[in-house]
Design a protein around this motif. Structure first.
Motif, PDB file in Angstrom:
ATOM      1  N   CYS A   1      -0.867 -37.735 -31.302  1.00 35.92           N
ATOM      2  CA  CYS A   1       0.570 -37.513 -31.122  1.00 35.92           C
ATOM      3  C   CYS A   1       1.397 -38.739 -31.524  1.00 35.92           C
ATOM      4  CB  CYS A   1       0.861 -37.162 -29.663  1.00 35.92           C
ATOM      5  SG  CYS A   1       0.143 -35.591 -29.106  1.00 35.92           S
ATOM      6  N   HIS A   2       0.817 -39.920 -31.413  1.00 36.01           N
ATOM      7  CA  HIS A   2       1.570 -41.156 -31.656  1.00 36.01           C
ATOM      8  C   HIS A   2       0.660 -42.180 -32.360  1.00 36.01           C
ATOM      9  CE1 HIS A   2       4.330 -44.355 -31.340  1.00 36.01           C
ATOM     10  NE2 HIS A   2       4.184 -44.689 -30.071  1.00 36.01           N
TER      11      HIS A   2
ATOM     12  N   ILE B   1      -5.435 -50.298 -19.503  1.00 37.84           N
ATOM     13  CA  ILE B   1      -4.198 -49.606 -19.893  1.00 37.84           C
ATOM     14  C   ILE B   1      -4.457 -48.707 -21.097  1.00 37.84           C
ATOM     15  CG2 ILE B   1      -1.875 -49.938 -20.847  1.00 37.84           C
ATOM     16  CD1 ILE B   1      -2.034 -50.623 -17.906  1.00 37.84           C
ATOM     17  N   GLU B   2      -3.903 -47.491 -21.078  1.00 39.54           N
ATOM     18  CA  GLU B   2      -4.134 -46.559 -22.189  1.00 39.54           C
ATOM     19  C   GLU B   2      -2.874 -46.349 -23.043  1.00 39.54           C
ATOM     20  OE1 GLU B   2      -4.330 -42.160 -21.628  1.00 39.54           O
ATOM     21  OE2 GLU B   2      -4.408 -42.683 -19.496  1.00 39.54           O
ATOM     22  N   ASN B   3      -3.122 -45.926 -24.264  1.00 38.87           N
ATOM     23  CA  ASN B   3      -2.033 -45.612 -25.184  1.00 38.87           C
ATOM     24  C   ASN B   3      -1.332 -44.317 -24.772  1.00 38.87           C
ATOM     25  OD1 ASN B   3      -4.651 -44.500 -26.078  1.00 38.87           O
ATOM     26  ND2 ASN B   3      -3.487 -43.562 -27.746  1.00 38.87           N
ATOM     27  N   ASP B   4      -0.046 -44.217 -25.139  1.00 32.88           N
ATOM     28  CA  ASP B   4       0.787 -43.074 -24.757  1.00 32.88           C
ATOM     29  C   ASP B   4       0.919 -42.072 -25.892  1.00 32.88           C
ATOM     30  OD1 ASP B   4       1.808 -43.683 -22.006  1.00 32.88           O
ATOM     31  OD2 ASP B   4       2.480 -45.502 -23.009  1.00 32.88           O
ATOM     32  N   ASP B   5       1.409 -40.870 -25.533  1.00 33.83           N
ATOM     33  CA  ASP B   5       1.528 -39.804 -26.536  1.00 33.83           C
ATOM     34  C   ASP B   5       2.949 -39.601 -27.045  1.00 33.83           C
ATOM     35  OD1 ASP B   5       2.542 -38.807 -24.180  1.00 33.83           O
ATOM     36  OD2 ASP B   5       1.170 -37.102 -24.049  1.00 33.83           O
ATOM     37  N   LYS B   6       3.939 -40.248 -26.427  1.00 36.48           N
ATOM     38  CA  LYS B   6       5.333 -40.074 -26.858  1.00 36.48           C
ATOM     39  C   LYS B   6       5.721 -41.179 -27.837  1.00 36.48           C
ATOM     40  CE  LYS B   6       6.733 -37.729 -22.611  1.00 36.48           C
ATOM     41  NZ  LYS B   6       7.636 -37.743 -21.425  1.00 36.48           N
ATOM     42  N   LEU B   7       6.528 -40.812 -28.815  1.00 36.32           N
ATOM     43  CA  LEU B   7       6.820 -41.725 -29.919  1.00 36.32           C
ATOM     44  C   LEU B   7       7.588 -42.971 -29.489  1.00 36.32           C
ATOM     45  CD1 LEU B   7       7.731 -39.213 -32.780  1.00 36.32           C
ATOM     46  CD2 LEU B   7       5.541 -40.313 -32.287  1.00 36.32           C
TER      47      LEU B   7
ATOM     48  N   PRO C   1      -3.162 -24.612 -27.761  1.00 35.14           N
ATOM     49  CA  PRO C   1      -2.347 -23.824 -28.694  1.00 35.14           C
ATOM     50  C   PRO C   1      -0.954 -23.579 -28.116  1.00 35.14           C
ATOM     51  CG  PRO C   1      -4.541 -22.883 -28.509  1.00 35.14           C
ATOM     52  CD  PRO C   1      -4.451 -23.962 -27.458  1.00 35.14           C
ATOM     53  N   GLY C   2       0.063 -23.727 -28.970  1.00 34.97           N
ATOM     54  CA  GLY C   2       1.432 -23.535 -28.502  1.00 34.97           C
ATOM     55  C   GLY C   2       2.365 -24.562 -29.099  1.00 34.97           C
ATOM     56  N   ASN C   3       3.521 -24.700 -28.514  1.00 36.66           N
ATOM     57  CA  ASN C   3       4.565 -25.548 -29.080  1.00 36.66           C
ATOM     58  C   ASN C   3       4.520 -26.994 -28.612  1.00 36.66           C
ATOM     59  OD1 ASN C   3       5.667 -23.340 -30.488  1.00 36.66           O
ATOM     60  ND2 ASN C   3       6.830 -22.703 -28.665  1.00 36.66           N
ATOM     61  N   ASN C   4       3.680 -27.305 -27.636  1.00 39.51           N
ATOM     62  CA  ASN C   4       3.635 -28.663 -27.106  1.00 39.51           C
ATOM     63  C   ASN C   4       2.300 -29.315 -27.469  1.00 39.51           C
ATOM     64  OD1 ASN C   4       3.762 -31.037 -25.708  1.00 39.51           O
ATOM     65  ND2 ASN C   4       3.835 -30.115 -23.661  1.00 39.51           N
ATOM     66  N   PRO C   5       2.286 -30.177 -28.484  1.00 43.99           N
ATOM     67  CA  PRO C   5       1.019 -30.783 -28.910  1.00 43.99           C
ATOM     68  C   PRO C   5       0.431 -31.725 -27.861  1.00 43.99           C
ATOM     69  CG  PRO C   5       2.871 -31.811 -30.039  1.00 43.99           C
ATOM     70  CD  PRO C   5       3.426 -30.622 -29.309  1.00 43.99           C
ATOM     71  N   ARG C   6       1.251 -32.147 -26.881  1.00 50.48           N
ATOM     72  CA  ARG C   6       0.746 -33.064 -25.852  1.00 50.48           C
ATOM     73  C   ARG C   6       0.009 -32.343 -24.731  1.00 50.48           C
ATOM     74  NH1 ARG C   6       6.004 -34.938 -26.500  1.00 50.48           N
ATOM     75  NH2 ARG C   6       6.571 -34.278 -24.393  1.00 50.48           N
TER      76      ARG C   6
END
Length: 307
Positions: free
Chosen positions: A226-227, A191-197, A257-262
């Motif tokens: 990200c988290h 299982i992997e870690n997620d990027d959303k808070l 590059p852009g507004n979405n770091p994920r």
């Protein structure tokens, strides 16, 4: 040693005509059954030939390899009501399984999977659980068929995915459904870690999920950025690494590059810090093997990685 990993497709091989083919249920259902089965069988056989050639390519470049989650379109889709045995080229497919097994045996390429993001063992929806168990068991049986070890040397990675309840309740719900999987499948799951808070961080997976399930935790560099949940990168990697009993397989990418770091980048440009630990590392970037090659040119210290 630390090896870099190719995810799903090689862009170099794609230029040579090797690529995966899919088939939607709408298309399948629009054809006479016999024609639909023939078309589906041809596409699955093509996907297996592509998989075999890609494993050979990884052996040539000392990469580990994550198989595509699109090798077997519709086979686990209940509305299609089709199995490999129904396909008119079933014998050819079995022969290709044997060829892949021989390639793996002769090259010793590490092979993994990241089944569809829609798989969830912590859902409150019984239909989702049932479909997830079917798909995960199918991919594990495929791994058996091509001679892969039934342990975390050939990991099948996905996410916990659920926020209904406390973290402890979710982990127990996941584990109860995990125990319904075939034993050979259970022994491969990571299982992997997620990027959303609001989702599962390394800290939560290691402190809460792992003690309940004993399932190894995959470290994803970008997701942790990200988290981070108050863990440094080094601490997070160390804690994930300790949950494995074989060489871990972790994930690397950087933000586009852009507004979405994920969003994943095309080609990474930062130096990867392994903090002196040994693990394999899937490159989850848009430019696939082209990115691995270019990265090794940017950072020569990684050009002999795994050698």
């Amino acid at each position: 040693m630390n090896r870099l990993g190719l995810c799903c497709i090689s862009l170099k091989l794609k230029e040579q005509g090797f690529g995966h083919q899919t088939m939607t249920f709408k298309r399948f259902n629009s054809l006479p059954r016999e024609e639909a089965l023939e078309t589906l069988g041809d596409r699955i056989l093509n996907n297996l030939v592509t998989t075999n050639r890609t494993i050979q390519f990884c052996a040539e470049n000392n990469y580990v390899y994550r198989v595509s989650s699109d090798i077997f379109p519709l086979i686990t889709y209940d509305e299609a009501n089709v199995s490999l045995e129904d396909l008119p080229n079933h014998d050819d497919i079995q022969d290709e399984f044997d060829d892949i097994a021989q390639t793996i045996s002769s090259t010793n390429v590490r092979v993994s999977a990241h089944p569809s993001e829609f798989n969830s063992l912590s859902s409150l929806n019984e239909k989702v659980i049932e479909k997830s168990i079917t798909e995960l068991n199918f991919y594990s049986s495929f791994f058996d068929r091509i001679g892969l070890p039934a342990d975390r040397r050939s990991p099948m990675n996905f996410h916990v995915h659920n926020n209904n309840g406390t973290r402890e309740e979710i982990a127990h719900r996941f584990y109860n459904n995990f125990k319904k999987l075939d034993e050979n499948c259970q022994s491969r799951i990571v299982i992997e870690n997620d990027d959303k808070l609001n989702c599962w961080s390394v800290k939560e997976l290691v402190d809460i999920f792992h003690p309940i399930t004993r399932i190894p935790i995959t470290f994803d560099y970008l997701h942790h950025k990200c988290h981070p949940n108050n863990l440094t990168e080094q601490d997070a990697i160390n804690r994930c690494w300790e949950t494995w009993q074989t060489t871990p397989l972790f994930h690397y990418s950087e933000s586009r590059p852009g507004n979405n770091p994920r969003a994943h980048c095309d080609i990474p440009t930062q130096t990867i810090n392994t903090y002196g630990l040994e693990f394999d590392l899937d490159f989850e970037v848009k430019q696939k093997d082209l990115a691995i090659h270019e990265y090794q040119q940017l950072y020569p210290q990684f050009s002999t990685i795994g050698v």
